[in-house]
Enzyme design. Structure first.
Site, mmCIF file in Angstrom:
data_model
loop_
_atom_site.group_PDB
_atom_site.id
_atom_site.type_symbol
_atom_site.label_atom_id
_atom_site.label_comp_id
_atom_site.label_asym_id
_atom_site.label_seq_id
_atom_site.Cartn_x
_atom_site.Cartn_y
_atom_site.Cartn_z
ATOM 1 N N GLY A 185 0.856 -1.249 -0.084
ATOM 2 C CA GLY A 185 -0.170 -0.024 -0.115
ATOM 3 C C GLY A 185 0.785 0.988 0.048
ATOM 4 N N GLY A 186 1.937 0.993 -0.706
ATOM 5 C CA GLY A 186 2.875 2.350 -0.728
ATOM 6 C C GLY A 186 2.586 3.316 -1.921
ATOM 7 N N GLY A 270 8.085 -2.708 -3.161
ATOM 8 C CA GLY A 270 9.128 -1.860 -2.960
ATOM 9 C C GLY A 270 10.117 -2.155 -3.941
ATOM 10 N N ASP A 310 18.553 6.234 -8.014
ATOM 11 C CA ASP A 310 17.919 4.914 -7.118
ATOM 12 C C ASP A 310 19.047 3.978 -6.944
ATOM 13 O OD1 ASP A 310 15.395 5.974 -7.584
ATOM 14 O OD2 ASP A 310 14.613 4.197 -8.482
ATOM 15 N N HIS A 443 -4.565 35.046 -4.587
ATOM 16 C CA HIS A 443 -5.943 34.562 -4.191
ATOM 17 C C HIS A 443 -6.906 34.670 -5.362
ATOM 18 C CE1 HIS A 443 -9.482 34.579 -1.435
ATOM 19 N NE2 HIS A 443 -10.058 35.422 -2.121
#
Length: 458
Positions: A185-186, A270, A310, A443
């Protein structure tokens, strides 16, 4: 063997590699880039870009399904998954072609072959690629990562049969499965759960931890889970997968062995660094837990060898890879530059989006820091309320108690991915609340809520 001695050889053409090649070439270095698959790496080919292409189509479909809530009525909205995948392929082709063009424009020599490190000679580092040998005075390793496939019975066999999918295969599915089981669930697991849930697939997420979102702030992770439970995603937290069959996944859940039937299973447990199989050991480059050990400048323990992306396992994100490659090139040029790993933003591109940068309150306290944590609703922004009347988004600030400096920002809600970069600047500069309060935010925008959150801390 090439007679030319390059000033820099880069192994790997993902975000770290191709961006570093551009920077090095701009600085006047002669560069050879070796990439055995496709330029752009995982990010452009089977990660960031294709995933976001799919998710954007899903977001449009979500808007269509709920348009009546905003006074827009029409019948018959549908989504063509095969068309979405074809469009994804076109986007990827355009971007990877752009990387190739950039390499040519910068004079980077690209070898479209896998590289093997042969060793070191008097002239520099020697590699072999495509049957030829090349020599470079410096070496930058950017070999990326691959999906982690732990030794769960049947898991590797499921991938070989096509029942099991990694991030690579799931993005190429031409037909959406009726039932999808997601292991993990990453970030990857939640983004794919989001897409397939939106287009009508029955999704079950198995997560071994007691929360989703990995290191995401706990309160925000609960809000994300709540949103997707309302949409029909089934979460099984604390579930330990014990086997993957041909049409189901078995796990230990709440003290029982449970079998989850599905048409496909996505393995999103992972990623592991690609540090083996191309000769790093011949140079004596230090690796720990499969990742190349580097400092903040990308230097390894071997003089003349750097690593980025990585492969060093420090922060497996494409934007981190860009920054690490740049820091490494600057270090080669004698320019001091270090990556601030505390100021790297991260995003989960679900709907609503999750974004964060800096420390959570728990991480800050683990470092012995005395902090104030404050959450405010996104509905403090007029634009957010106008566009998300039923939304439950929040912004959470983590602030040093003594000096009132911003240490972390965590949010869930629309536009979070586009707001977080400004917060990253604030965290990197350790801006104090009083400084942020003096900044003028446009804004009406959603980002105004960050400023309002600063004022809410007394």
């Amino acid at each position: 063997m090439s007679d030319k001695v390059y000033e820099l050889i880069i192994i790997g053409g993902g975000p770290a590699g191709y961006n570093a090649a551009e920077r090095a070439s701009e600085a006047g270095l002669s560069v050879l880039l070796a990439e055995g698959r496709a330029l752009g790496g995982v990010c452009l080919n089977e990660g960031c870009i294709p995933t976001k292409t799919l998710l954007y189509s899903a977001k449009i479909f979500d808007y269509a399904k709920h348009s009546a809530e905003y006074g827009v009525k029409f019948d018959g909205a549908s989504i063509d998954h095969s068309f979405v995948v074809d469009r994804k392929d076109r986007v990827v082709k355009t971007l990877t072609g752009g990387v190739a063009a950039a390499m040519r424009a910068h004079g980077v020599e690209v070898v479209s072959e896998f590289a093997e490190i042969l060793g070191r000679s008097a002239e520099g580092f020697e590699i072999a690629a495509g049957g030829k040998k090349y020599t470079g005075r410096r070496l930058l390793v950017c070999t990326g990562s691959s999906p982690a496939l732990p030794p769960i019975p049947g898991l590797r066999e499921s991938v070989a049969s096509g029942f099991g999918l990694t991030n690579r295969e799931v993005l190429g599915l031409k037909e959406a499965p009726k039932r999808l089981c997601v292991i993990g669930g990453g970030v990857i697991g939640m983004e794919m759960a989001s897409y397939f849930n939106s287009i009508g697939t029955e999704v079950t997420v198995l997560e071994m931890l007691d929360h989703i979102g990995g290191p995401t702030d706990g309160e925000i992770a609960k809000i994300l889970k709540r949103n997707y439970e309302k949409r029909g995603v089934n979460f099984m937290l604390g579930a330990k997968v014990t086997a993957v069959g041909s049409s189901s996944v078995t796990c230990e859940y709440e003290g029982k062995s449970v079998e989850v039937g599905c048409d496909k299973v996505l393995i999103a447990i992972g990623r592991r660094a690609n540090s083996a199989g191309f000769g790093l050991e011949k140079l004596g480059v230090l690796c720990e837990r499969g990742a190349v050990v580097t400092d903040g400048r990308g230097r390894t323990n071997v003089a003349g060898v750097w690593a980025a992306g990585d492969v060093n396992g420090r922060s497996m994100l494409a934007h981190t890879a860009y920054r690490e490659g740049e820091a490494a090139v600057r270090d080669m040029l004698g320019i001091r530059d270090e990556v601030d790993y505390d100021a790297i933003p991260s995003v989960i591109y679900t709907n609503p989006e999750v974004a964060s940068v800096g420390l959570t309150a728990e991480a800050a306290k683990a470092r012995g820091l005395d902090v104030i944590e404050k959450s405010v609703t996104m509905k403090m922004s007029g634009r957010y309320l106008a566009e998300n009347e039923k939304g439950d988004g929040i912004v959470k600030l983590v602030v040093g108690r003594e000096h009132r400096e911003l240490l972390g920002v965590h949010m869930i809600g629309g536009y979070a991915s586009e707001i977080i970069y400004g917060c990253a600047v604030m965290v990197a500069r350790k801006m104090r609340l009083s400084d942020i309060e003096k900044c003028v935010f446009p804004h009406p925008t959603v980002c105004e809520v960050v400023r309002e959150a600063c004022f809410s801390i007394k």
